[in-house]
Scaffold this active site. Sequence first.
Site, PDB file in Angstrom:
ATOM      1  N   GLY A 260     -43.842  30.207  91.526  1.00 20.22           N
ATOM      2  CA  GLY A 260     -43.033  29.566  90.486  1.00 20.22           C
ATOM      3  C   GLY A 260     -42.119  30.463  89.698  1.00 20.22           C
ATOM      4  N   ILE A 261     -42.437  31.751  89.596  1.00 14.94           N
ATOM      5  CA  ILE A 261     -41.674  32.633  88.721  1.00 14.94           C
ATOM      6  C   ILE A 261     -40.223  32.773  89.184  1.00 14.94           C
ATOM      7  CG2 ILE A 261     -42.285  34.792  89.918  1.00 14.94           C
ATOM      8  CD1 ILE A 261     -42.513  36.049  87.069  1.00 14.94           C
ATOM      9  N   LEU A 262     -39.979  32.661  90.493  1.00 16.88           N
ATOM     10  CA  LEU A 262     -38.613  32.771  91.001  1.00 16.88           C
ATOM     11  C   LEU A 262     -37.881  31.428  91.000  1.00 16.88           C
ATOM     12  CD1 LEU A 262     -39.077  35.281  93.955  1.00 16.88           C
ATOM     13  CD2 LEU A 262     -38.081  35.723  91.699  1.00 16.88           C
ATOM     14  N   ALA A 263     -38.566  30.384  90.580  1.00 17.00           N
ATOM     15  CA  ALA A 263     -37.917  29.086  90.393  1.00 17.00           C
ATOM     16  C   ALA A 263     -37.563  28.878  88.933  1.00 17.00           C
ATOM     17  CB  ALA A 263     -38.819  27.965  90.886  1.00 17.00           C
TER      18      ALA A 263
ATOM     19  N   ASP B  10     -44.935  20.510 107.092  1.00 15.87           N
ATOM     20  CA  ASP B  10     -46.212  21.222 107.174  1.00 15.87           C
ATOM     21  C   ASP B  10     -47.230  20.593 106.243  1.00 15.87           C
ATOM     22  OD1 ASP B  10     -47.954  23.641 107.838  1.00 15.87           O
ATOM     23  OD2 ASP B  10     -47.863  23.690 105.638  1.00 15.87           O
TER      24      ASP B  10
ATOM     25  N   GLY C 237     -44.088  29.623  99.965  1.00 14.34           N
ATOM     26  CA  GLY C 237     -44.108  30.251  98.650  1.00 14.34           C
ATOM     27  C   GLY C 237     -42.919  31.138  98.351  1.00 14.34           C
TER      28      GLY C 237
ATOM     29  N   ASN D  41     -42.785  32.650  94.835  1.00 13.62           N
ATOM     30  CA  ASN D  41     -43.927  33.445  94.344  1.00 13.62           C
ATOM     31  C   ASN D  41     -44.689  32.724  93.239  1.00 13.62           C
ATOM     32  OD1 ASN D  41     -42.186  36.375  95.139  1.00 13.62           O
ATOM     33  ND2 ASN D  41     -44.284  36.020  95.828  1.00 13.62           N
TER      34      ASN D  41
ATOM     35  N   TYR E 195     -55.029  19.527 101.871  1.00 15.06           N
ATOM     36  CA  TYR E 195     -54.088  18.995 100.890  1.00 15.06           C
ATOM     37  C   TYR E 195     -54.458  17.557 100.516  1.00 15.06           C
ATOM     38  CZ  TYR E 195     -51.279  22.980 102.523  1.00 15.06           C
ATOM     39  OH  TYR E 195     -50.837  24.228 102.877  1.00 15.06           O
TER      40      TYR E 195
ATOM     41  N   LYS F 247     -53.260  22.029 110.066  1.00 18.93           N
ATOM     42  CA  LYS F 247     -54.121  23.206 110.077  1.00 18.93           C
ATOM     43  C   LYS F 247     -55.554  22.866 110.460  1.00 18.93           C
ATOM     44  CE  LYS F 247     -51.143  25.237 106.559  1.00 18.93           C
ATOM     45  NZ  LYS F 247     -50.421  24.036 106.113  1.00 18.93           N
TER      46      LYS F 247
END
Length: 346
Positions: free
Chosen positions: A239-242, A52, A234, A237, A57, A83
């Site tokens: 980065g916090i969950l990485a 994607d 994502g 979220n 980007y 897109k």
Amino acid sequence: MFPKREIGNTGLQVSILGFGAASLGNLYKAVSDEDAEKTLAAAISSGIDLYDTAPRYGLGLSERRLGDALRKLPKSDYVISTKVGRVLTPDHKANVNQLRYGFDTPMPFDAHYDYTYDGIMRSFEDSLQRMGLAQVDILLVHDIGVDTHGDKDSYYYQQLVDSGYKALDELRTQGVIKAVGLGVNETEICERVMTLGQFDCFLLAGRYSLLEQGALDTFLPKCEQHGASIILGGPYNSGILATGVKGKAIPHYNYEPAPAHIIEKVVKIEDICQQFKVPLAAAALQFPLGHSAVSTVIPGLGSERRVNKTVELFHHDIPSDFWSSLKDAGLLKADAPIPTQVKLKR
């Protein structure tokens, strides 16, 4: 290799782990051409087949790099989505030595919103030229909705209503593309466009995750009824969950420093992860695929090492008791469907 799931009712099959190519547009920092090539080579060799990208980007840089890598392959080996909604125009005054729209890109262009028939057709044709490809499989309307446009939301949405959707449907009917969707960060606009016509998928960032399952109440059922799949972006979220919250770095959620209540919840999730010896990132990556509406998860992948680590996390064996413990602790909604190894592995 990865199992595949269908996009909507299109017959288009994609690997359940995909590749988000924003980092290849030099998101926040530069990635060399050599490193970009190695990153894509690692993804291709791993069996990932959904890629994607978007004009935004790197103002075309991600599309150029992706096209250079995929052009060498038989078309049957990959599925590509890009897109529309922004048209790139030359900008001889562009300061390519500073971040523009969050990208450290050498591309001397600027981006302008345009959701009209002509704007969508031009954006689509320009993308084909940048990628050097004759075909795109999935075309997504990028960043439409209140979150992006605020008080100009009605203005841009009306462009889509008046003529933009006609362009999308025309390309799909002619067989030039196989699927039509949105690429957004909010569910409201996805529900709104369901009344406009048939959308095959929604690339939704961060709205269905270990931290957020509100989409279970009405949104995901509406998608299934409409015949639209979720391409889940994502999964961490922002980065916090990485990274988790126990290190020294400031954890980020929804592109901002995480609020206290989110940090507190992640601490509790991390505690259960440690109990079961499950990496937090593995749980975040695998969780969304428990829902039948989710066809694929596409984390951003900006390095060869990141690709290899992501594949490892994706195949990490997570026992069903882990998910049950999260539910017992009130950290997952009781009705949240959980992934199984049968779904994730061949």
